[in-house]
Design an enzyme around this catalytic site. Structure first.
Site, mmCIF file in Angstrom:
data_model
loop_
_atom_site.group_PDB
_atom_site.id
_atom_site.type_symbol
_atom_site.label_atom_id
_atom_site.label_comp_id
_atom_site.label_asym_id
_atom_site.label_seq_id
_atom_site.Cartn_x
_atom_site.Cartn_y
_atom_site.Cartn_z
ATOM 1 N N GLN A 155 -5.067 3.781 -1.100
ATOM 2 C CA GLN A 155 -5.036 2.332 -1.178
ATOM 3 C C GLN A 155 -5.156 1.734 0.220
ATOM 4 O O GLN A 155 -4.708 2.318 1.190
ATOM 5 C CB GLN A 155 -3.724 1.865 -1.819
ATOM 6 C CG GLN A 155 -3.521 2.349 -3.238
ATOM 7 C CD GLN A 155 -2.149 1.970 -3.768
ATOM 8 O OE1 GLN A 155 -1.296 1.483 -3.043
ATOM 9 N NE2 GLN A 155 -1.935 2.205 -5.051
ATOM 10 N N VAL A 202 0.863 -1.185 0.000
ATOM 11 C CA VAL A 202 0.000 0.000 0.000
ATOM 12 C C VAL A 202 0.896 1.231 0.000
ATOM 13 O O VAL A 202 1.551 1.534 1.002
ATOM 14 C CB VAL A 202 -0.922 0.004 1.243
ATOM 15 C CG1 VAL A 202 -1.816 1.231 1.225
ATOM 16 C CG2 VAL A 202 -1.755 -1.266 1.294
ATOM 17 N N SER A 203 0.931 1.945 -1.137
ATOM 18 C CA SER A 203 1.877 3.057 -1.275
ATOM 19 C C SER A 203 1.231 4.428 -1.173
ATOM 20 O O SER A 203 1.922 5.437 -1.079
ATOM 21 C CB SER A 203 2.630 2.942 -2.608
ATOM 22 O OG SER A 203 1.719 2.875 -3.689
ATOM 23 N N THR A 204 -0.096 4.507 -1.196
ATOM 24 C CA THR A 204 -0.771 5.797 -1.098
ATOM 25 C C THR A 204 -1.883 5.720 -0.072
ATOM 26 O O THR A 204 -2.329 4.640 0.310
ATOM 27 C CB THR A 204 -1.379 6.226 -2.454
ATOM 28 O OG1 THR A 204 -2.489 5.381 -2.753
ATOM 29 C CG2 THR A 204 -0.348 6.130 -3.570
#
Length: 214
Positions: free
Chosen positions: A15, A10-12
């Protein structure tokens, strides 16, 4: 006893691992909440799976005969070369890898020599695509620099792309796997017209990314 794990990167802030787990369950995967391994705020562009906290925990848990589920293979690596290396390592460990998008299976224990050959051919194709992409990027950047010397910065850059490097790579991979434009648009979050433009002329899309340093 073998287990099925879900790895979610999960990078943002938009998300969530819960969303990726929901997608996986809707696709038919039986995954317990305790078997979801997540890396939060971790870039897949700069950090290898084995260097991430969640990635380390995942690799420690996986055993021969286990299944690893990921939304798409880009969750595993920084680029497709890295992804193929990681994928091969997991297969050597006896871990089967399955994707939610496109329902691909990379079986660590193929039932026949033919199944193994098809699996390895697909991995080899991905590696070749990664090599070609790296070369295309270098050439596009070199061409962009040469062009930049004879024009203004704004004319050189043109309109900023509505897509990023990750979306571009995902569109190419999904298109190569036979996915339709509508399905790709849904998977990447881009509109269908953008997907069509990128898929029909990836070299032009790559050049646009290179001009903006993306």
């Amino acid at each position: 006893m073998t287990k099925t794990f879900l790895y979610a990167r999960v990078s943002t802030s938009e998300q969530t691992s819960a969303h990726q787990l929901e997608q996986a369950r809707k696709a038919g995967f039986d995954i317990h909440d305790d078997d979801v391994i997540t890396d939060h705020g971790t870039s897949g562009v700069t950090t290898r799976l084995a260097e991430r906290e969640g990635g380390k925990a995942l690799l420690h848990k996986l055993r021969d005969g286990d299944t690893l589920v990921v939304r798409w293979l880009d969750r595993l690596g920084r680029n497709y070369r890295d992804v193929t290396d990681t994928l091969r390592d997991l297969l050597r460990r006896g871990v089967t890898v399955k994707t939610v998008i496109n329902g691909q299976t990379f079986d660590a224990h193929p039932k026949s020599a033919t199944d193994e050959a098809v699996r390895d051919a697909l991995i080899g194709f991905m590696a070749a695509q990664a090599e070609a992409q790296a070369q295309a990027t270098k050439e596009a950047q070199a061409a962009g620099i040469a062009y930049h010397k004879g024009t203004s910065p704004e004319k050189f850059k043109g309109r900023k792309p509505s897509f990023d490097r990750k979306q571009f790579e995902e569109i190419k991979a999904l298109a190569a796997a036979g996915q339709g434009h509508s399905a790709i648009a849904k998977a990447t979050g881009l509109n269908r017209n953008s997907v069509i433009r990128i898929a029909s002329d990836p070299e032009k899309a790559e050049a646009s990314l290179a001009r903006w340093g993306l």
